[in-house]
Design an enzyme around this catalytic site. Sequence first.
Site, short mmCIF file in Angstrom:
data_model
loop_
_atom_site.label_atom_id
_atom_site.label_comp_id
_atom_site.label_asym_id
_atom_site.label_seq_id
_atom_site.Cartn_x
_atom_site.Cartn_y
_atom_site.Cartn_z
N HIS A 55 91.17 52.96 43.89
CA HIS A 55 89.46 53.92 43.01
C HIS A 55 89.37 55.30 42.82
CE1 HIS A 55 88.40 49.65 44.67
NE2 HIS A 55 88.47 50.08 45.93
N CYS A 107 90.25 55.17 38.41
CA CYS A 107 89.22 56.17 37.74
C CYS A 107 89.22 57.29 38.29
CB CYS A 107 87.67 55.14 38.52
SG CYS A 107 87.29 54.02 39.10
#
Length: 462
Positions: free
Chosen positions: A147, A190
């Site tokens: 992530h 991300c």
Amino acid sequence: MMPRHGVLSLLLLAVVLVVCVESGKNWVLLVSGAEGYINYNIQSCPCHAYHTMRNNSIPPENIVHMSYDDVAHDPENPIQGNLVTLPGGPNLYPGCEMDYRKKEVTPEVFLKVLTGDKEGVKKLIGRDGKVIDSGPDDRLFVYMMDHGGPGVFFFPGTNVKLHNTDLINALKQMHREKRYKEMVIYMEACHSGSMFDGLLPKNINIYTTTSANATEVAFMCCWDKFRKAYVGGIYDNAWLYDSDKANLHKETLYQQYVVTKKACEKPAYKSHPQQYGDLNMNKDVLAQFQAKSEKYIPSVCPNTQKTDGHIQGPEFTFAGIDLNNPALDMVQIATTARRLIESRDLSSQKREELKAELRHMMLVKEKAESLTKDLVKAAMPNSRGLTETDILTGKERVDNSECYKAALNFFSTRCPGINMRRYPFARRNLQAFINLCNHQSQIDVMNAILEVTEKYSICRAQ
Ligand SMILES: *[C@@H]1O[C@H](CO)[C@@H](O)[C@H](O)[C@H]1NC(C)=O
Ligand SMILES: *[C@@H]1O[C@H](CO)[C@@H](O)[C@H](O)[C@H]1NC(C)=O
């Protein structure tokens, strides 16, 4: 005219030269940064890469794969021992070897593996482990998925993260120690650009592409109604399925980068994949990194499925989140929302549980945002000409890594209720921590964390 044996020996010399040039080995390092069924794609995509590399004749002894490995056999997985990157795609779990699993998947072990430090690995995990045992003629291909977060790449386990400065230092060390000829890193996360932007030198034969730039999130795809999970990533599926069907001896790194860029542009602009490092390597062909040159035979498009990563249903959103292609860090919220929407067959009790879960996550998200604002306010009493808005909206690089590391660790201890591993969406606020550390003293930042976390009861919630 040159005598015949002269021509022959010239030819021989040429052959010897070619063989020498190609004498290096190929090494591959695959990293999955998250655990839990909800993070399905973070384990399935590296497994896909494992098969792609094996299919391209990279020998298994030259591939190191780190993955928590709990998704394939999670009780929530409707087909035990099964992992896919597309609904209806082939099962990628069988034959997907892993060298480090469960609690061994940490940034410390990763850095030792990458730098070929066998002793270091043994010290950390108490057993011998496979490392990238590469030399000056070898080529490395590294693929990492998580992530992410500003300046960080998380590993499984509570609050365990790799900081950009530590990754870059390891790469520089490898260059000094001549541990590779060339290296390619693909990173999906991300803010993945923030791991390299302004940090990775252009002259150490390392080329990277990232799924997102330094200041934006990356996006997932491929909701699987049956598995109740997002099984692919836009960037990941783009390069993986491209490699499976491309002629790796013709297609260049640049061409594959463009494939990922185009995938991320559709349907509405999602993220901006970036390149960092030595861009002269753009013209290198993929086979140099993703295949063992001698044995590799281009495949004839083994996968005929629509593979650009956009399995579209009707457009729909929840709280502004696109439920077809949600941001990676919204996976918990998006998955829970979709499970609720598609929950006709569930008991009313299960539906209530999903609703409660969703409400709690929305609350954590909101509290994390307001806490960050209060934190900035508390840390800014003697700000030299900077406003709170500057700190809250600025997109600065990590200049004070020591302070950022300390602040992140302290915050995790003080506020377990906003668990950034479990709730990756809360990591978006970390940009403000970076900015604060760049402008305020570490003491001020720590005191502000102490003061503000005290006030938020969410910090002590479970
Ligand atoms: C690897 O090759 C096998 C046999 O050709 C094929 O069935 C499979 O789909 C390939 N896997 C990947 C991930 O490309
Ligand atoms: C990075 O992403 C943001 C948000 O998508 C965008 O506004 C910005 O222009 C991008 N910057 C670069 C350098 O691509």
